[in-house]
Design a protein around this motif. Structure first.
Motif, PDB file in Angstrom:
ATOM      1  N   LEU A  86       0.934  -1.710  -0.044  1.00  0.00           N
ATOM      2  CA  LEU A  86      -0.045  -0.446  -0.228  1.00  0.00           C
ATOM      3  C   LEU A  86       0.578   0.907   0.317  1.00  0.00           C
ATOM      4  CD1 LEU A  86      -2.935   1.458   0.737  1.00  0.00           C
ATOM      5  CD2 LEU A  86      -2.226   0.852   2.437  1.00  0.00           C
ATOM      6  N   GLU A 124       3.706   1.200  -0.970  1.00  0.00           N
ATOM      7  CA  GLU A 124       4.278   1.151  -2.321  1.00  0.00           C
ATOM      8  C   GLU A 124       3.572   2.722  -3.288  1.00  0.00           C
ATOM      9  OE1 GLU A 124       6.881   2.130  -5.656  1.00  0.00           O
ATOM     10  OE2 GLU A 124       7.274   1.736  -3.582  1.00  0.00           O
ATOM     11  N   ASN A 125       2.026   2.295  -3.393  1.00  0.00           N
ATOM     12  CA  ASN A 125       1.256   2.257  -4.583  1.00  0.00           C
ATOM     13  C   ASN A 125       0.654   3.787  -4.057  1.00  0.00           C
ATOM     14  OD1 ASN A 125       0.507   0.231  -5.825  1.00  0.00           O
ATOM     15  ND2 ASN A 125      -1.230  -1.232  -4.575  1.00  0.00           N
ATOM     16  N   SER A 172       4.135   5.905  -5.178  1.00  0.00           N
ATOM     17  CA  SER A 172       3.561   5.636  -6.744  1.00  0.00           C
ATOM     18  C   SER A 172       3.144   6.799  -7.623  1.00  0.00           C
ATOM     19  CB  SER A 172       3.591   4.361  -7.695  1.00  0.00           C
ATOM     20  OG  SER A 172       4.064   3.719  -6.936  1.00  0.00           O
ATOM     21  N   PHE A 173       1.385   7.058  -6.906  1.00  0.00           N
ATOM     22  CA  PHE A 173       0.566   7.807  -7.533  1.00  0.00           C
ATOM     23  C   PHE A 173       1.136   9.802  -7.137  1.00  0.00           C
ATOM     24  CE2 PHE A 173      -2.808  10.315  -5.476  1.00  0.00           C
ATOM     25  CZ  PHE A 173      -3.590  10.598  -6.420  1.00  0.00           C
TER      26      PHE A 173
END
Length: 57
Positions: free
Chosen positions: A28, A30-31, A34-35
């Motif tokens: 989560l 990392e998501n 990235s966003f």
């Protein structure tokens, strides 16, 4: 990342967390990273999310 475990209940404190339990979820995190990089966000951010165990989202 943290999970709220106690929230203020006075009329002027509704929505404020009194205690948050620190959690660790590398996927989560990392998501979110990235966003924020994709939208070229710089600075501090608070992101609220919800997870539904029924469908895994």
């Amino acid at each position: 990342m943290g999970n709220p475990i106690y929230e203020e209940h006075s009329p002027e404190g509704i929505g404020r967390y009194v205690a948050i339990m620190t959690a660790y979820n590398p996927a989560l995190m990392e998501n979110v990273k990235s966003f924020l990089e994709a939208i070229q966000f710089y600075g501090f951010a608070t992101i609220d999310s919800k997870y539904d165990e029924r469908d895994g989202h």
